[in-house]
Design an enzyme around this catalytic site. Structure first.
Site, PDB file in Angstrom:
ATOM      1  N   GLU A 123       0.828  -1.211   0.000  1.00  0.00           N
ATOM      2  CA  GLU A 123       0.000   0.000   0.000  1.00  0.00           C
ATOM      3  C   GLU A 123       0.865   1.265   0.000  1.00  0.00           C
ATOM      4  O   GLU A 123       0.787   2.070   0.923  1.00  0.00           O
ATOM      5  CB  GLU A 123      -0.908   0.008   1.234  1.00  0.00           C
ATOM      6  N   CYS A 154      -2.195  33.507  10.488  1.00  0.00           N
ATOM      7  CA  CYS A 154      -2.005  34.173  11.767  1.00  0.00           C
ATOM      8  C   CYS A 154      -1.633  33.199  12.876  1.00  0.00           C
ATOM      9  O   CYS A 154      -2.363  33.064  13.872  1.00  0.00           O
ATOM     10  CB  CYS A 154      -3.256  34.958  12.113  1.00  0.00           C
ATOM     11  N   GLU A 155      -0.578  32.473  12.673  1.00  0.00           N
ATOM     12  CA  GLU A 155      -0.022  31.597  13.708  1.00  0.00           C
ATOM     13  C   GLU A 155       1.467  31.473  13.455  1.00  0.00           C
ATOM     14  O   GLU A 155       1.882  31.398  12.295  1.00  0.00           O
ATOM     15  CB  GLU A 155      -0.619  30.180  13.613  1.00  0.00           C
ATOM     16  N   GLY A 214       1.931   4.972  -0.683  1.00  0.00           N
ATOM     17  CA  GLY A 214       1.358   6.264  -1.072  1.00  0.00           C
ATOM     18  C   GLY A 214       2.497   7.214  -1.363  1.00  0.00           C
ATOM     19  O   GLY A 214       2.786   7.571  -2.496  1.00  0.00           O
ATOM     20  N   TYR A 258       0.612  13.880   0.833  1.00  0.00           N
ATOM     21  CA  TYR A 258       0.126  14.516   2.059  1.00  0.00           C
ATOM     22  C   TYR A 258       0.303  16.037   2.005  1.00  0.00           C
ATOM     23  O   TYR A 258       0.520  16.680   3.029  1.00  0.00           O
ATOM     24  CB  TYR A 258       0.812  13.909   3.301  1.00  0.00           C
TER      25      TYR A 258
END
Ligand code: LLP
Length: 413
Positions: A273, A344-345, A275, A373
């Site tokens: 599997e 805003c972080e 990815g 991702y």
């Protein structure tokens, strides 16, 4: 990243200049190389040609329909973890007989959808889930092909958020319970226990955890066959690491060197599997520098038009992504900078204290190794429309997902 190369000072994806794509579609933009995706699937197909196998592309890593169509054209199947991913897989023309379905929280509706679609197998993660699948199969007069996902308590040395096979993780079933559940499945007319599944975590950089998992699976399959439970499929999961920076991951050939003898001696089919391995280094995120901000305390920020809503891996896992100007500035001076977004972080960064060629506002940067991702984990935080996605194939490129608009942001509200 074999399909991303410089021609003099300009970075290309296959035969197309990334600067030209940025001019045409704007930034932020995800750019994927079709050639790279084909080649990566081809590496697995070649490595495993000696045994019956299915490459089930892990859709969570990149679920764009055009990418999935390409995966289907290469003969691969899919690893899914939700009804939404099943919907995408079927829309893209992936063969249901090459789809396996993992996940600890499948709802009744999702299980019904999977049964209706005739997928290869459902990877079961608990007794309650097994019993629900049996009840729903009975209700619809079908027999559900299942694998049990075991939790072998193996540490694959990944980030704690992406390790899945340790006993404290929510995934899989302990070996002791698995034997009992296999018997339960064997004795149920509506369950067909055809497979055994394990997924160790990701990204994994050494073969050792897989070797341990194969040992555990071989032993269990022997035990099950003695109980008249004919396991035909071994699904060893995904998690194959790639090079983001200076890692030296194992190759598909090396993995096959470990796996093929086991699979032959067990006389079963193998599912993998992958990815990240298929799409991670097949994609980049293009972003333009909006401002260069120099503080009196000696910090330089390249403030970009992409943010952590577009690519959350650096703040979430502390992940490294290479960053390169798509056109190398003349002069060759390098500066140390934080590459950040507009959100805003202070968690909104792609790199900290990174030595980069001296850039100016308007320059386009490529955040490398962003095909897995990246977009699939993106969102709309700060009401930011999601990026456009582009697929390059040789000398052509096409938009495979439009940039979201402000109207898209409020649809359904
Ligand atoms: N199979 C199962 C059951 C999985 O849960 C996963 C990933 C895979 C296969 C594929 O793993 P891969 O070959 O892509 O490494 N968001 C994180 C990764 C989370 C992986 C979750 N499961 C990241 O950005 O690194």
């Amino acid at each position: 990243m074999v399909y991303f190369n410089r021609n003099n000072s300009e970075l290309f994806c296959e035969d197309i200049s990334l600067a030209a794509i940025a001019r045409s579609v704007g930034t932020p933009a995800y750019i994927y190389s079709a050639g790279s995706i084909r080649a990566n699937i081809g590496l697995f197909a070649k490595a495993f040609s000696a045994v019956p196998n299915t490459i089930c592309f892990s859709i969570k890593s990149n679920s764009n329909l055009s990418v999935l169509r390409l995966v289907a054209q290469c003969g691969a199947g899919a690893d899914i973890v939700s009804g939404g991913e099943l919907f995408r897989a079927l829309k893209a023309g992936l063969d249901p007989k090459k789809i396996c379905y993992s996940g600890v929280g499948k709802t009744a509706d999702e299980i019904r959808f999977a049964l209706r679609s005739g997928i290869l197998m459902i990877n079961v993660e608990s007794q309650a889930e097994l019993e629900l699948i049996a009840a729903l199969a009975r209700e619809s007069g079908t027999v559900a092909p299942v694998a049990l996902r075991i939790n072998p308590d193996i540490d694959a040395h990944t980030h704690e958020f992406t390790t899945t096979a340790k006993k404290e993780n929510k995934f899989g079933i302990t070996l002791e319970l698995a034997v009992n559940l296999y018997k339960q499945a064997r004795d149920d007319d509506f369950l067909d226990p055809i497979g055994l599944d394990v997924h160790l975590g990701s990204p994994i950089l050494t073969l050792d955890p897989y070797a341990r998992a194969f040992d555990v699976c071989a032993k269990l399959i022997g035990e099950l066959r003695a109980l008249n439970i004919a396991i035909k499929v071994l699904d060893i999961g995904g998690g194959f690491g790639i090079r983001y920076n200076d890692e030296t991951p194992f190759t598909p050939e090396q993995f096959a060197g470990l796996a093929v003898p086991f699979v032959k001696s067990l006389n079963c089919a193998l599912i993998i599997e992958p990815g990240r391995f298929i799409v991670g280094n097949a994609g980049v995120l293009l972003t333009s520098i909006t401002y260069c901000k120099q503080t009196p305390h000696g910090k330089l920020f390249y403030i970009c038009d992409a943010g952590m809503n577009d690519l959350i891996r650096p703040p979430l896992y502390g992940s490294y992504h290479g960053i390169e100007p798509v056109i190398l500035p003349a002069g060759g001076r390098r500066l140390v900078a934080d590459v950040v977004g507009p959100i805003c972080e202070s968690s909104d960064f792609f790199a900290k204290d990174r030595s980069l060629p001296e850039c100016k506002a308007g320059d386009v940067l490529a955040v490398m190794s962003a095909g897995a991702y990246g977009f699939s984990m993106s969102g709309n935080y700060n009401s930011r429309p999601r990026a456009v996605e582009v697929l390059v194939d040789g000398g052509n490129f096409s938009v495979i997902r439009k940039r979201e608009t402000y109207e898209d942001l409020i649809r359904g509200e």
